[in-house]
Design an enzyme around this catalytic site. Structure first.
Site, PDB file in Angstrom:
ATOM      1  N   ARG A 158       0.737  -1.569  -0.160  1.00 53.10           N
ATOM      2  CA  ARG A 158      -0.205   0.465  -0.098  1.00 53.10           C
ATOM      3  C   ARG A 158       1.086   1.539   0.633  1.00 53.10           C
ATOM      4  O   ARG A 158       0.792   2.369  -0.221  1.00 53.10           O
ATOM      5  CB  ARG A 158      -1.083  -0.045   1.507  1.00 53.10           C
ATOM      6  CG  ARG A 158      -1.623   0.773   0.989  1.00 53.10           C
ATOM      7  CD  ARG A 158      -3.348   0.906   1.969  1.00 53.10           C
ATOM      8  NE  ARG A 158      -3.326   0.090   2.886  1.00 53.10           N
ATOM      9  CZ  ARG A 158      -2.965   1.140   4.572  1.00 53.10           C
ATOM     10  NH1 ARG A 158      -2.784   1.692   4.255  1.00 53.10           N
ATOM     11  NH2 ARG A 158      -2.001   0.241   5.405  1.00 53.10           N
TER      12      ARG A 158
ATOM     13  N   TYR B 206     -15.936  14.764 -17.777  1.00 53.33           N
ATOM     14  CA  TYR B 206     -16.468  13.334 -17.784  1.00 53.33           C
ATOM     15  C   TYR B 206     -17.482  12.941 -16.658  1.00 53.33           C
ATOM     16  O   TYR B 206     -17.587  13.813 -15.018  1.00 53.33           O
ATOM     17  CB  TYR B 206     -15.424  11.949 -17.069  1.00 53.33           C
ATOM     18  CG  TYR B 206     -16.150  10.750 -16.524  1.00 53.33           C
ATOM     19  CD1 TYR B 206     -17.367   9.956 -17.167  1.00 53.33           C
ATOM     20  CD2 TYR B 206     -15.941  10.493 -15.441  1.00 53.33           C
ATOM     21  CE1 TYR B 206     -17.573   8.949 -17.313  1.00 53.33           C
ATOM     22  CE2 TYR B 206     -16.281   9.138 -14.801  1.00 53.33           C
ATOM     23  CZ  TYR B 206     -17.047   8.111 -15.458  1.00 53.33           C
ATOM     24  OH  TYR B 206     -17.476   7.087 -15.140  1.00 53.33           O
TER      25      TYR B 206
ATOM     26  N   ASP C 232      -6.864  16.604 -16.537  1.00 53.31           N
ATOM     27  CA  ASP C 232      -7.572  15.228 -17.117  1.00 53.31           C
ATOM     28  C   ASP C 232      -6.959  14.600 -18.661  1.00 53.31           C
ATOM     29  O   ASP C 232      -7.951  15.991 -19.537  1.00 53.31           O
ATOM     30  CB  ASP C 232      -8.548  14.806 -16.678  1.00 53.31           C
ATOM     31  CG  ASP C 232      -9.049  13.531 -16.877  1.00 53.31           C
ATOM     32  OD1 ASP C 232      -7.956  12.939 -18.204  1.00 53.31           O
ATOM     33  OD2 ASP C 232     -10.159  12.907 -16.236  1.00 53.31           O
TER      34      ASP C 232
ATOM     35  N   LYS D 172      -8.011   3.379 -19.677  1.00 53.53           N
ATOM     36  CA  LYS D 172      -8.229   4.167 -21.228  1.00 53.53           C
ATOM     37  C   LYS D 172      -7.263   3.424 -22.018  1.00 53.53           C
ATOM     38  O   LYS D 172      -7.314   3.014 -21.694  1.00 53.53           O
ATOM     39  CB  LYS D 172      -8.799   5.344 -21.676  1.00 53.53           C
ATOM     40  CG  LYS D 172     -10.424   5.236 -20.283  1.00 53.53           C
ATOM     41  CD  LYS D 172     -11.312   4.777 -20.352  1.00 53.53           C
ATOM     42  CE  LYS D 172     -13.098   5.274 -19.779  1.00 53.53           C
ATOM     43  NZ  LYS D 172     -12.492   5.221 -18.496  1.00 53.53           N
TER      44      LYS D 172
HETATM   45  C1  LIG Z   1     -12.088  11.354 -18.926  1.00 57.26           C
HETATM   46  C2  LIG Z   1     -12.200  10.935 -18.025  1.00 57.26           C
HETATM   47  N1  LIG Z   1     -11.646  11.063 -16.641  1.00 57.26           N
HETATM   48  C3  LIG Z   1     -11.481  10.000 -15.729  1.00 57.26           C
HETATM   49  C4  LIG Z   1     -12.283   9.076 -15.635  1.00 57.26           C
HETATM   50  C5  LIG Z   1     -12.674   7.705 -14.714  1.00 57.26           C
HETATM   51  O1  LIG Z   1     -11.608   6.701 -15.060  1.00 57.26           O
HETATM   52  P1  LIG Z   1     -11.618   5.317 -14.553  1.00 57.26           P
HETATM   53  O2  LIG Z   1     -13.347   4.293 -14.686  1.00 57.26           O
HETATM   54  O3  LIG Z   1     -11.267   4.983 -14.431  1.00 57.26           O
HETATM   55  O4  LIG Z   1     -12.280   5.992 -12.333  1.00 57.26           O
HETATM   56  C6  LIG Z   1     -12.986   7.924 -17.427  1.00 57.26           C
HETATM   57  C7  LIG Z   1     -13.488   7.816 -16.893  1.00 57.26           C
HETATM   58  O5  LIG Z   1     -14.717   7.422 -18.326  1.00 57.26           O
HETATM   59  C8  LIG Z   1     -13.087   9.328 -17.930  1.00 57.26           C
HETATM   60  O6  LIG Z   1     -13.356   8.986 -19.485  1.00 57.26           O
END
Ligand SMILES: Cc1ncc(COP(=O)(O)O)c(C=O)c1O
Length: 402
Positions: free
Chosen positions: A67, A120, A191, A216
Site C-alpha cells: 500500500r 466526464y 485530465d 483507457k
Molecule cells: C476523461 C475521464 N476521466 C476519468 C475517468 C474515470 O476513470 P475510471 O473509470 O478509471 O475511474 C473517465 C472514465 O470514463 C474519463 O472518461
C-alpha cells in the site's frame, strides 16, 4: 545444478511447513525482458535496521508494504511520468480515485476550485454531489469562458479541465488556461485521458499536474482499472499520503497490464486517430446523422486547437449526434454488429455509448444542453479494427434504424 532446485537444508521440517517455505531455484545469469510482476503485499529484510528505516521513511528506503510502494507499480509510475515529462507520478486504483485524491489533497472544508463544464460525468458527480458534503465547492464554467474562469480563480485552490472534454470532444486551450492559472497563482490540473501523452503533454502548456484514467488509452485493452497523477515531487508526496491513508493504491497486476499496454500506446493512438478521422468523414454527410464532432475534422470548431495542442490529430473518440433523438439512437445502438455498445473508451474494441442514458445521466436536461449533449448524442471510441469495417457497421446501423 543448472535448471534444478537447491533443496532446503532443513530436512526435519514437516510437509506443511515446506509447502509454505519451498526451496528457491538457484540464481542464474540472464535478465527477463518483460517487467517482473511482483504481487507481494509485504517484503522481508534480514537487516533489522534497514527494515526500521524503510518502515519509517515509507518511500525510497526499500519496499515494506505494497500500500506504500510496490516495484511493479513503481515501474508503471516511472513509465507514465517519463511520457508526460513529469518528475514523478502516483498511481491509483482507478481514474476516479486519482481525481478524488487531487481534490481532497488540495482542498479543505470551505475551499472552492474552478472546473470546466466539459468533463466526464463521474467527475461531475464527484464535484457537484460528493465534494460539497466535505465543504468543498466547485465553480463550473464553459471551458472557453476565460473571463468567467479568471474571475472565479480568485481565492480558488485549483483549476481543473480535460484536454479533450468527455464526451463532446471540445479541446481546451491549455496555454490560455495555464496562463490564467499562473496569473492567479493557482495550479492547473488537466485530465489528459482522451489525448494521452502521445498527442499532448499538458505540463508543456502550463499545467502543474496531469491525471489519467489508465483504464483507457494507457492500458488500451479493456482489462484493467487504474489511474495516475503526474506532477512534481511536492505535489505527488501529498497524493501519496492521501492515497495510502485511503487505501486507493493500484494493484501490481493492473500496473503490470498497464505497462504492457504502454508499449503500444503510440501505435494504438495513431491508429485510432487515423481511423476516427476516416469514420468521421464517412458519417458526416449521412442523412441519419445530425452532426459529427471531431476536432481534426474539416470545419470542426476545435480544429485550430487540435493543430496547436494535438499535432493536428483529433484523438480516438468522436461525438455522433443521431438525427431523431433518443429513440433513434437506441435503435441505432441495437442495430450495430461490430461496434460494441459498452461504456469506456480507448481500447482495442470500438465502443459506443448513448451519453444521456449511460455516461452523463448525472446531468439534468438543462446541464446536458449547456454541455452540448443532445438527446441523440453518442460517444464513439474508435478501436483497432479496420476503419472500413467500423464505418460500414455504423452506416448499416444508421440505415436500418431510420
Ligand atoms: C476523461 C475521464 N476521466 C476519468 C475517468 C474515470 O476513470 P475510471 O473509470 O478509471 O475511474 C473517465 C472514465 O470514463 C474519463 O472518461
Amino acid at each position: 545444478m543448472p535448471g534444478g532446485t537447491s533443496l532446503s537444508p532443513e530436512p526435519d521440517r514437516r510437509l506443511q511447513t515446506r509447502a509454505v517455505h519451498p526451496p528457491s531455484p538457484p540464481p542464474q545469469p540472464g535478465e527477463p525482458l518483460a517487467l517482473r510482476l511482483d504481487p507481494s503485499t509485504t517484503f522481508s529484510f534480514s537487516d533489522a535496521g534497514a527494515f526500521a528505516r524503510a518502515s519509517a521513511e515509507k518511500v525510497g528506503a526499500g519496499y515494506t508494504y505494497s500500500r506504500w510502494a510496490n516495484p511493479t507499480v513503481d515501474a508503471f509510475e516511472a513509465a507514465v511520468a517519463d511520457l508526460e515529462g513529469a518528475a514523478e507520478a502516483e498511481a491509483f486504483s482507478s481514474g476516479m480515485a486519482a481525481i478524488a485524491a487531487i481534490f481532497l489533497s488540495m482542498c479543505s472544508s470551505g475551499d472552492h476550485f474552478v472546473a470546466a463544464r466539459q468533463v466526464y460525468g463521474g467527475t461531475h458527480e464527484l464535484m457537484e454531489s460528493r465534494l460539497p458534503r466535505y465543504g468543498i465547492s466547485a465553480r463550473i464554467f464553459d471551458v472557453s469562458d476565460f473571463a468567467g474562469i479568471a474571475q472565479a480563480l480568485e481565492g480558488a485552490r485549483l483549476l481543473f479541465c480535460e484536454t479533450i472534454g468527455n464526451p463532446r470532444v471540445q479541446v481546451a486551450d491549455l496555454d490560455k488556461l495555464g496562463a490564467l492559472a499562473a496569473e492567479a497563482g493557482v495550479p492547473l490540473v488537466v485530465d489528459n485521458t482522451f489525448a494521452s501523452p502521445v498527442l499532448c503533454r499538458p505540463l508543456e502548456h502550463g499545467a502543474s499536474a496531469v491525471v489519467h484514467s489508465a483504464t483507457k488509452f494507457l492500458g488500451g485493452h479493456h482489462d484493467l482499472l487504474g489511474g495516475i497523477v503526474c506532477a512534481d515531487g511536492a505535489f505527488v508526496r501529498e497524493l501519496q499520503e492521501l492515497g495510502r491513508d485511503f487505501g486507493a493504491t493500484l494493484s501490481p497486476f493492473n500496473a503490470w497490464l498497464a505497462v504492457r499496454g504502454l508499449a503500444t500506446v503510440g501505435l494504438r493512438v495513431d491508429r485510432s486517430c487515423s481511423s476516427a478521422l476516416a469514420v468521421a468523414r464517412s458519417l458526416k454527410s449521412h442523412a441519419g446523422v445530425a452532426a459529427v464532432h471531431y476536432p481534426a475534422l474539416e470545419g470542426d470548431p476545435g480544429k485550430n486547437l487540435a493543430e496547436k495542442l494535438l499535432g493536428g490529430m483529433g484523438g480516438g473518440v468522436l461525438g455522433l449526434e443521431v438525427a431523431g433523438g433518443r429513440e433513434r439512437a437506441a435503435r441505432f445502438q441495437e442495430a450495430l454488429r461490430l461496434v460494441t455498445p459498452a461504456a469506456s473508451l480507448g481500447g482495442h474494441h470500438s465502443l459506443l455509448v448513448h451519453a444521456a442514458s449511460i455516461t452523463h445521466t448525472q446531468l439534468s436536461p438543462e446541464e446536458l444542453e449547456s454541455a452540448g449533449i443532445s438527446e441523440g448524442f453518442c460517444r464513439l471510441s474508435v478501436g483497432l479494427e479496420d476503419p472500413a469495417d467500423i464505418a460500414s457497421d455504423l452506416i448499416c446501423a444508421l440505415d436500418s434504424s431510420g
